[in-house]
Design a protein around this motif. Structure first.
Motif, PDB file in Angstrom:
ATOM      1  N   GLN A  84      -5.171-103.762 -65.118  1.00  0.00           N
ATOM      2  CA  GLN A  84      -4.455-105.017 -64.922  1.00  0.00           C
ATOM      3  C   GLN A  84      -5.171-106.099 -65.704  1.00  0.00           C
ATOM      4  O   GLN A  84      -6.397-106.191 -65.681  1.00  0.00           O
ATOM      5  N   GLN A  85      -4.370-106.865 -66.394  1.00  0.00           N
ATOM      6  CA  GLN A  85      -4.946-107.974 -67.146  1.00  0.00           C
ATOM      7  C   GLN A  85      -4.562-109.278 -66.464  1.00  0.00           C
ATOM      8  O   GLN A  85      -3.394-109.497 -66.169  1.00  0.00           O
ATOM      9  N   GLN A  86      -5.579-110.062 -66.238  1.00  0.00           N
ATOM     10  CA  GLN A  86      -5.322-111.358 -65.636  1.00  0.00           C
ATOM     11  C   GLN A  86      -5.886-112.441 -66.547  1.00  0.00           C
ATOM     12  O   GLN A  86      -7.062-112.389 -66.900  1.00  0.00           O
ATOM     13  N   PRO A  87      -5.031-113.391 -66.933  1.00  0.00           N
ATOM     14  CA  PRO A  87      -5.534-114.458 -67.799  1.00  0.00           C
ATOM     15  C   PRO A  87      -6.517-115.347 -67.021  1.00  0.00           C
ATOM     16  O   PRO A  87      -6.247-115.728 -65.894  1.00  0.00           O
ATOM     17  N   ILE A  88      -7.665-115.612 -67.614  1.00  0.00           N
ATOM     18  CA  ILE A  88      -8.681-116.451 -66.979  1.00  0.00           C
ATOM     19  C   ILE A  88      -8.923-117.655 -67.887  1.00  0.00           C
ATOM     20  O   ILE A  88      -9.015-117.522 -69.098  1.00  0.00           O
ATOM     21  N   GLU A  89      -9.027-118.804 -67.299  1.00  0.00           N
ATOM     22  CA  GLU A  89      -9.293-120.023 -68.062  1.00  0.00           C
ATOM     23  C   GLU A  89     -10.783-120.328 -67.940  1.00  0.00           C
ATOM     24  O   GLU A  89     -11.328-120.338 -66.838  1.00  0.00           O
TER      25      GLU A  89
END
Length: 112
Positions: A84-89
């Motif tokens: 799973q890819q989760q965008p992180i800022e």
């Protein structure tokens, strides 16, 4: 001779009617209805059903359970790893090169 006058108040008479009250007691006999109770026992009639028994022969067919084979295809479950890819800022502070001006006084050499 001297005459002397005298004022005399004479009460005025008013006629009034006089009311007299007299208490009168009167005894009156009122007939009271009399009720007489009597307990009477009445037998209660209960209807009953008559039951007659007769022997009866009855033939009943009982189904016998039967065994039947069936081939069932069951899907095989394979475990897989899931990505799973989760965008992180992410905030990163980058230093910016700064220029600073400086006024330098250089003495001028004058030849004589």
């Amino acid at each position: 001779p001297m005459t002397q006058e005298e004022i005399v108040h004479v009460p005025k008479i008013i006629q009034q009617e006089r009311v007299q009250q007299q208490h009168v007691e009167m005894v009156v006999e009122v007939p009271v209805p009399m009720v007489q109770e009597e307990i009477v026992h009445v037998p209660k009639i209960i209807p009953q059903e008559r039951i007659q028994q007769r022997p009866v022969e009855q033939i009943v067919e009982v189904p016998v359970p039967m065994v039947q084979e069936e081939i069932v295809h069951v899907p095989k479950i394979i475990q897989q790893e899931r990505m799973q890819q989760q965008p992180i800022e992410q905030v990163v502070e980058v230093p910016v090169p700064m220029m600073q001006e400086e006024i330098v006084h250089v003495p001028k050499i004058i030849q004589q």
